[in-house]
Design a protein around this motif. Structure first.
Motif, mmCIF file in Angstrom:
data_model
loop_
_atom_site.group_PDB
_atom_site.id
_atom_site.type_symbol
_atom_site.label_atom_id
_atom_site.label_comp_id
_atom_site.label_asym_id
_atom_site.label_seq_id
_atom_site.Cartn_x
_atom_site.Cartn_y
_atom_site.Cartn_z
ATOM 1 N N SER A 1 41.004 39.886 40.675
ATOM 2 C CA SER A 1 41.958 39.165 41.459
ATOM 3 C C SER A 1 43.185 39.613 41.259
ATOM 4 O O SER A 1 43.499 40.275 42.412
ATOM 5 N N THR A 2 44.012 39.855 40.466
ATOM 6 C CA THR A 2 45.464 40.423 40.378
ATOM 7 C C THR A 2 45.343 41.906 40.552
ATOM 8 O O THR A 2 46.643 42.150 40.483
ATOM 9 N N GLY A 3 44.994 42.109 40.249
ATOM 10 C CA GLY A 3 44.433 43.283 39.739
ATOM 11 C C GLY A 3 45.011 44.702 40.852
ATOM 12 O O GLY A 3 45.570 45.637 40.243
ATOM 13 N N TYR A 4 45.309 44.646 42.193
ATOM 14 C CA TYR A 4 45.897 45.461 43.180
ATOM 15 C C TYR A 4 47.471 45.101 43.200
ATOM 16 O O TYR A 4 47.967 46.396 43.635
ATOM 17 N N PHE A 5 47.815 44.018 41.575
ATOM 18 C CA PHE A 5 49.756 44.113 42.346
ATOM 19 C C PHE A 5 49.601 43.467 40.523
ATOM 20 O O PHE A 5 50.836 43.428 40.420
ATOM 21 N N TRP A 6 48.794 43.255 39.636
ATOM 22 C CA TRP A 6 48.623 43.635 38.468
ATOM 23 C C TRP A 6 47.728 43.432 37.716
ATOM 24 O O TRP A 6 46.944 42.885 37.922
ATOM 25 N N HIS A 7 47.669 44.082 36.726
ATOM 26 C CA HIS A 7 47.231 44.587 35.321
ATOM 27 C C HIS A 7 47.578 44.341 34.209
ATOM 28 O O HIS A 7 48.415 44.828 33.908
ATOM 29 N N ALA A 8 46.963 45.048 32.972
ATOM 30 C CA ALA A 8 46.730 45.093 31.501
ATOM 31 C C ALA A 8 45.552 45.362 31.404
ATOM 32 O O ALA A 8 44.594 45.527 31.601
ATOM 33 N N LYS A 9 45.384 46.454 30.394
ATOM 34 C CA LYS A 9 44.789 46.428 29.125
ATOM 35 C C LYS A 9 43.759 45.931 28.227
ATOM 36 O O LYS A 9 45.261 44.678 28.274
ATOM 37 N N LEU A 10 42.725 45.817 27.881
ATOM 38 C CA LEU A 10 42.599 44.336 27.163
ATOM 39 C C LEU A 10 43.696 44.540 25.984
ATOM 40 O O LEU A 10 43.524 43.785 25.485
ATOM 41 N N SER A 11 43.838 46.301 25.436
ATOM 42 C CA SER A 11 44.329 46.455 24.357
ATOM 43 C C SER A 11 45.431 45.551 24.278
ATOM 44 O O SER A 11 45.642 44.530 23.071
ATOM 45 N N GLN A 12 46.316 45.347 24.978
ATOM 46 C CA GLN A 12 46.889 44.317 25.197
ATOM 47 C C GLN A 12 47.144 43.252 25.610
ATOM 48 O O GLN A 12 47.886 42.197 24.954
ATOM 49 N N ILE A 13 45.721 42.961 26.540
ATOM 50 C CA ILE A 13 46.147 41.439 26.799
ATOM 51 C C ILE A 13 45.633 40.777 25.146
ATOM 52 O O ILE A 13 46.088 39.030 24.814
#
Lengths: 199, 199
Positions: A43-55
DNA sequence: CGCACCATGTAATGCGTTACATGATTTT
DNA sequence: AAAATCATGTAACGCATTACATGGTGCG
């Protein structure tokens, strides 16, 4: 001597915006860390993302701060999972952030522009080739927004009428993505033409 | 057991892109760290930037790697300064980077979009006010590119005909900035209308 | 049989900002 | 008298990625 009377704002330690991206997702429904990642990517992937580890680490922080709570669920075949829910404190935090106006423009980092800026050193042909290559990537991305992404949003809205208001805003962000990619394609075409005619 | 035969690429430690931004600037002429900062702020600032502290540390790294060299110059009234120059190795490095095509789209982080995406929780009026506020900021920025930035580039090109090719590309990046801001303004207007009519 | 999916975390390292530390000169 | 410009660096910290570490299930 004067004490610091300014600096009223919370001065919260820890995550910056990711915090709110996660709270926003948990605002729709409880999720695992893995689930948050999936929701972001689709959903937000193209303007906001994060790696699993950081999540995972950010969720842990949020729990420590009391913005989310978690419960481990055993499953029949799949591994155990930790399901996170937003708390009332978390909801207040999220709503406060949403209501606060953005008072500036966020700083951009566009690698492509950086390269073009210094490309006077480069030879004409390589530059033209590279510009065309980027053009194709952006064209494909624009197409993706127009077809796949648009369908996904429509599907979500149809399945659950309760999110109609949300879906309207999701669609607005999708449209932004589409236009930005169109802009890139046009700018790259124009820049190629400029180079072809004036180099 | 197989050994890693892939992973040929240089695996360079240290800076990412800032490295090339600095080398690019030093490609025009020797400069101090302070000068690099100034040059960036007044040219690539709207799509690439860095803090002084980071520029100083990156310059030190580049010198250790042999991509730049430095000499201290004493001055009459001003404090001593360390002037950096790009070396042949640095030039090769820069040219190699310029020639390498960007094989993907760089990941974006747009705080505004993130907020809008989750703003279904927010009340209509606050959202409309915030959108309008952002609209004005972007409108002003677009205006800045059209007047101030355009003038600066034209001035630089007029003063030194040798940079004509460079100035053409600088102008292309300026135009990108202008269009992006125009896009923001239009999108924000459209999104406000959408909210006004369908909330 | 291999790959994708589900699922969770930690450790090391790199990139970037903020704060600390200093101080003369020039412009308003 | 105050602010901006010129000028250099270091240290602490926060944000983000990559690598490490593990393992069952379902599908083609």
């Amino acid at each position: 001597m004067m004490y610091k009377l300014w600096c009223i704002k919370s001065d919260r330690k820890g995550a910056g915006m990711l915090r709110y991206a996660i709270l926003g997702m948990l605002g729709y429904q409880p999720m695992t860390g893995y689930g948050v990642k999936h929701a972001m990517d689709s959903s937000t992937g193209y303007f906001w993302h994060a790696k699993l580890s950081q999540i995972y680490t950010t969720l842990k922080q949020l729990e420590k701060e009391g913005a989310v709570s978690s419960a481990v669920e055993r499953q029949a075949t799949r591994p155990e999972k930790r399901v996170y829910s937003i708390t009332d404190a978390g909801r207040r935090d999220l709503d406060e952030w949403l209501a606060a106006p953005l008072i500036g423009l966020d700083p951009r980092k566009e690698t492509l522009l950086l390269k073009v800026f210094f490309s006077g050193r480069l030879d004409r042909e390589t530059l033209l080739t590279n510009l065309h290559l980027q053009r194709e990537l952006h064209r494909k991305q624009a197409e993706l927004y127009r077809t796949h992404t648009a369908r996904e949003i429509a599907r979500a809205a149809a399945q659950n009428p309760a999110v109609a208001k949300d879906a309207m805003l999701w669609e607005a962000t999708r449209r932004f993505g589409e236009r930005l990619e169109d802009l890139m394609v046009n700018w790259l075409d124009e820049t190629r033409r400029l180079v072809e005619e004036n180099w």
